[in-house]
Design an enzyme around this catalytic site. Structure first.
Site, PDB file in Angstrom:
ATOM      1  N   GLY A 109      13.084  15.282  27.139  1.00 29.36           N
ATOM      2  CA  GLY A 109      13.989  16.106  27.942  1.00 29.36           C
ATOM      3  C   GLY A 109      13.675  17.581  27.970  1.00 29.36           C
ATOM      4  O   GLY A 109      14.492  18.391  28.407  1.00 29.36           O
TER       5      GLY A 109
ATOM      6  N   ALA B  66      32.737  17.804  39.213  1.00 30.81           N
ATOM      7  CA  ALA B  66      32.063  17.141  40.333  1.00 30.81           C
ATOM      8  C   ALA B  66      30.607  16.877  39.993  1.00 30.81           C
ATOM      9  O   ALA B  66      29.966  17.650  39.267  1.00 30.81           O
ATOM     10  CB  ALA B  66      32.155  17.997  41.596  1.00 30.81           C
TER      11      ALA B  66
ATOM     12  N   LYS C  97      12.330  33.614  35.819  1.00 33.36           N
ATOM     13  CA  LYS C  97      12.960  34.238  34.655  1.00 33.36           C
ATOM     14  C   LYS C  97      12.519  35.683  34.464  1.00 33.36           C
ATOM     15  O   LYS C  97      13.350  36.556  34.207  1.00 33.36           O
ATOM     16  CB  LYS C  97      12.649  33.408  33.400  1.00 33.36           C
ATOM     17  CG  LYS C  97      13.336  32.051  33.380  1.00 33.36           C
ATOM     18  CD  LYS C  97      12.936  31.233  32.163  1.00 33.36           C
ATOM     19  CE  LYS C  97      13.643  29.875  32.153  1.00 33.36           C
ATOM     20  NZ  LYS C  97      13.231  29.047  30.999  1.00 33.36           N
TER      21      LYS C  97
ATOM     22  N   ALA D 233      18.045  30.075  27.890  1.00 29.63           N
ATOM     23  CA  ALA D 233      19.139  29.135  27.580  1.00 29.63           C
ATOM     24  C   ALA D 233      20.270  29.858  26.856  1.00 29.63           C
ATOM     25  O   ALA D 233      20.935  30.706  27.441  1.00 29.63           O
ATOM     26  CB  ALA D 233      18.608  27.950  26.794  1.00 29.63           C
TER      27      ALA D 233
ATOM     28  N   VAL E  74      17.854  32.834  31.639  1.00 32.94           N
ATOM     29  CA  VAL E  74      16.687  33.214  30.839  1.00 32.94           C
ATOM     30  C   VAL E  74      16.974  32.906  29.375  1.00 32.94           C
ATOM     31  O   VAL E  74      17.911  33.453  28.795  1.00 32.94           O
ATOM     32  CB  VAL E  74      16.365  34.719  30.989  1.00 32.94           C
ATOM     33  CG1 VAL E  74      15.126  35.079  30.156  1.00 32.94           C
ATOM     34  CG2 VAL E  74      16.175  35.096  32.446  1.00 32.94           C
TER      35      VAL E  74
ATOM     36  N   LYS F 283      19.043  29.352  38.560  1.00 33.04           N
ATOM     37  CA  LYS F 283      18.319  30.609  38.748  1.00 33.04           C
ATOM     38  C   LYS F 283      18.085  30.982  40.217  1.00 33.04           C
ATOM     39  O   LYS F 283      17.597  32.062  40.513  1.00 33.04           O
ATOM     40  CB  LYS F 283      16.955  30.515  38.034  1.00 33.04           C
ATOM     41  CG  LYS F 283      17.074  30.477  36.535  1.00 33.04           C
ATOM     42  CD  LYS F 283      15.741  30.315  35.863  1.00 33.04           C
ATOM     43  CE  LYS F 283      15.295  28.872  35.841  1.00 33.04           C
ATOM     44  NZ  LYS F 283      16.101  28.028  34.962  1.00 33.04           N
TER      45      LYS F 283
END
Length: 816
Positions: free
Chosen positions: A664, A504, A682, A611, A609, A579
């Site tokens: 990005g 979705a 984080k 990635a 935290v 998060k």
């Protein structure tokens, strides 16, 4: 003498009956045979409905009788040559006229006795056997139509008559003494000693065949149906079910009692007494080996032979202090139910004798309650026992296998698998024979329970993981591609069948229960989807009720994060880089952890935290092993690290921020990254995972971007303001260079306090040489007091974040 039985699906149509003829032709070369046949498919049900309508004075019974007539006439016309048709049609017409006369009488007096019902229902087998016998003769196969009411003698228990074997066996021996090549015998039908038609109960054609096989000492009884043997589970509910090669009489009786429809439960007893093997064969795939039921069935090392289930079950719970130590209480209870003709399919009683729980067919609830309340009227009025508690919409699931006896861990594994998939067990029963473990669950959980158990006990080399994903942007798309590329590898090397069931975005959602083709997901989501509604998405996910389900939230949406608790309560694991859920109030964070634990689900958020870096897992391992966190120092923003690593006296700060945005590394609005809120979230997660209670407002953040820039009305205005304040940023660079240090945006936790902000880092510090968009976390602990434990690597980007999510999925997949 060979004995074959063909069920309703095997004789459901002219085409199917032709297949039956081919089997008979093949078999008759080995000697004489009796083919026991059921009514044409669906006819018995139509006769039941017609008789009920007639008894209620509803002329609709005539319409049903007309349908019965048309089906038989059509079958005759399709099977028998034109030359021979009239003779068979004449026989069929006579039977149909008799049937209509009886139903007319029921209609006129509006009364249907068990005796009359037996007479009506017997016409189904009489009609089918007449047609099939004539068809064989017309095809050149010498056959005779047997009349079971002449040799199967019963009592007058209409509807399910009891066979008098002392009279029946010699009659069978005498009747079939001539040893004609082929007999066609209608199943289900018998007669009482006073020559009244009786029936052997629904499914009684199997029983007829077993009685004949036993009386004639047949070498083997073959039951031909529409599946290739007894299955490890109901294939309508468990797609991966397969035929069992061999099974013992006892195991087959257990499975058939608990809902395996391939064979009628009483069938096995006559064959068992004579040690006559029973082979289940598929009329539509006659080359398949089928299932052999015998006394010497090989176990092949299998603990479990099959799973079975009975639906439409109700539990009656009788409890009270007046039951304790009363010797005849159970006797009275079961006598009352027996007198009311209520069949008890499951019994469980606590050793305290305070409660007795029985499972019955839900249709018998009313008469069961009446019987119990009548029997224990005094005890109920004196409050020695409590009012009977009734639970409806339940099902029994049975795990069957003779090799379970004295095998440790079978029941434990069963309960563990069900618990891990959120299947609540209402009651448990296991006999001392240890061939069967039965549990009562809610009807809506049957499919998931059966599939989970089947996967665990029969297909343990391949575990299905069902993924439901919201968010298919940069991270989501990267994750889908990684799942696609690894699907074959996971199946081959890790025996995991990873299926993406739902996808979705903010506008649309697409579901595919058996898993979608990940090469086509964009097209499916765009053109075969429905409007996105998070409420409907969650509702459909819960209704599918699939085992080993994982919900993935790739958004940063607070509304989606707010539903995690409800998802976990469905025993669906949650994996997310979002998060928000973990940085709301400490109470909400803790509640999610408790809910996951209570409902045997996983709540994993490694990518919150760093990635794809194993920051949270490393921290958890430290805590679980008894270590204690003293200090945390970390650069937790890949975007801010990229900006400060590329900003110098020869560049403009605004240009570097714009580059980070275009590549990005930042959010579309870079102010989100530059504000430091993300870093606060984080470090808060790390503090909470360390076991400490802290709120996000407890963490001060030293801003380095002028307020005038942060308050700009648009992103473009924001960049203009950055350019206007270039001197401020150049001064930061100059001060750092003068001190021989580098600028880093650092999150720190020390002695119970935390803060975030820009720091000047000296060259000897581990943070100094952090390059590009990398993250780094330094854990100073009781075990690492002088030299901190360092986790370092790429901390931003869609690919690494997706790989971190993938790693969490695999942790769940490999958890059991």
């Amino acid at each position: 003498m060979q004995v074959l039985k063909f069920g309703g699906t095997s004789v459901a149509s002219a085409k199917n009956i032709t297949l039956v003829k081919d089997i008979i032709v093949q078999k008759k070369d080995a000697g004489s045979l009796i083919a026991v046949v059921s009514a044409l498919g669906g006819i018995t049900t139509q006769l039941v409905n017609a008789s009920l309508l007639a008894s209620s004075g509803d002329e609709g019974y005539l319409k049903l009788l007309n349908q019965v007539e048309q089906k038989h006439i059509k079958t005759v016309q399709e099977l028998i040559s034109v030359k021979a048709q009239s003779k068979t049609l004449g026989k069929v017409k006579i039977l149909l006229n008799d049937l209509e006369d009886i139903c007319r009488g029921v209609f006129l007096i509006q009364e249907l006795t068990a005796k009359t019902s037996d007479k009506i229902l017997s016409f189904g087998e009489k009609l089918s056997s007449t047609i099939i016998a004539d068809f064989l003769n017309d095809s050149g196969i010498n056959s005779s139509l047997a009349q079971p009411q002449e040799f199967i003698i019963t009592d007058n228990n209409y509807g399910r008559a009891n066979v008098d074997f002392g009279v029946t066996v010699p009659k069978i021996s005498a009747y079939f003494g001539e040893q004609l090549p082929v007999y066609i015998c209608p199943g289900f039908i018998a007669s009482s000693k006073d020559n009244q038609w009786t029936t052997l109960g629904r499914g009684g054609s199997d029983y007829t065949a077993a009685i004949l096989a036993s009386a004639l000492n047949a070498a083997e009884l073959e039951i031909w149906t529409d599946v290739s043997g007894m299955m490890t589970a109901d294939p309508r509910l468990v797609r991966s079910a397969y035929a069992i090669n061999e099974i013992s009489y006892e195991e087959a009786m257990e499975l058939s009692h608990f809902g395996a429809k391939v064979i009628y439960p009483p069938t096995i007893q006559p064959a068992l007494e004579k040690s006559i093997p029973i082979r289940i064969k598929n009329t539509f795939s006659k080359e398949d080996a089928g299932t052999l039921i015998s006394a010497n069935a090989s176990a092949n090392g299998q603990l479990i032979k099959g799973l079975s289930s009975i639906q439409n079950i109700a539990l009656l719970n009788v409890s009270g202090s007046g039951m304790v130590g009363i010797p005849n209480f159970s006797h009275r209870l079961f006598r009352a139910l027996s007198n009311a003709k209520v069949n008890v399919v499951l019994i469980t009683q606590a050793s305290s004798e305070h409660t007795i729980c029985v499972g019955i067919d839900a249709s018998d609830i009313s008469k069961a309650l009446t019987a119990i309340e009548s029997e224990f009227a005094f005890e109920l009025s004196a409050r020695k026992i409590n009012p009977v508690e009734v639970e409806k919409e339940l099902a029994i699931i049975a795990l069957v296998g003779a090799n379970m006896k004295e095998q440790v861990g079978v029941s434990g594994n069963m309960f563990s698998v069900l618990g891990q998939n959120g299947v609540n067990i209402k009651a448990i029963a296991q006999g001392s024979s240890e061939r069967n473990i039965s549990v009562v669950v809610h009807e809506k959980e049957v499919k998931k329970a059966l599939n989970s158990l089947h996967e665990s006990f029969f297909l343990s080399d391949k575990r299905v993981i069902n993924v439901f994903m919201i968010g298919v942007g940069n991270v989501g798309s990267a994750l889908i591609e990684q799942l696609r590329k690894q699907k074959s590898y996971l199946s081959t090397h890790h025996h995991i069948d990873l299926r993406v069931v739902a996808l979705a975005n903010s506008r649309k959602m697409y579901f595919q229960e058996r898993g979608m083709d990940l090469k086509e997901w964009k097209n499916k989501l765009e053109h075969e989807s429905e409007p996105m509604s998070s409420e409907l998405f969650l509702q459909k996910m819960a209704e599918l009720n699939l085992r080993n389900s994982i919900f993935i939230d790739n958004t940063a949406n607070a509304d989606i994060a707010s539903v995690y608790n409800g998802v976990l309560k469905e025993s669906i694991s949650v994996v997310t880089p979002n998060k928000i859920a973990c940085t709301n109030s400490y109470e909400e964070y803790l509640n999610l952890k408790k809910t996951a634990l209570k409902y045997k689900a996983k709540f994993l958020f490694e990518t919150n935290v760093g990635a794809g870096l194993p920051v949270i897992n490393t921290l958890n391992d430290l805590i679980k092993s008894g270590d204690e966190i003293i200090k945390i120092q970390a650069v937790l923003s890949g975007s801010l690290n990229f900006i400060f690593n590329n900003f110098n006296e020869n560049t403009r700060f605004a240009d570097i921020v714009r580059q980070a945005q275009e590549e990005g590394y930042t959010e579309p609005d870079p102010r989100i990254d530059l504000s430091g809120v993300d870093v606060k979230r984080k470090i808060l997660i790390l503090i909470r995972e360390s076991g400490l209670n802290m709120e996000i407002d407890d963490i001060p953040s030293r801003a380095f971007i002028p307020k005038e820039c942060m308050n700009a009305p648009t992103i473009e205005e924001f960049f203009k303001k950055l350019e206007e304040h270039e001197d401020t940023f150049q001064k930061m660079i100059a001060d750092a260079k003068k001190a021989g240090k580098k600028i880093k945006y650092v999150a720190t936790f020390n002695k119970g306090k935390a803060e975030t902000g820009v720091q000047l880092i000296e060259s000897s510090h581990p943070l100094y040489n952090l390059e590009g968009k990398d993250n780094i976390v330094l854990f100073t602990t009781k075990r690492y007091p002088e030299q901190p434990l360092v986790v370092k690597g790429a901390g931003a980007g869609a690919e690494v974040t997706a790989s971190g999510i993938f790693a969490d999925i695999m942790r769940i997949a490999n958890a059991n």
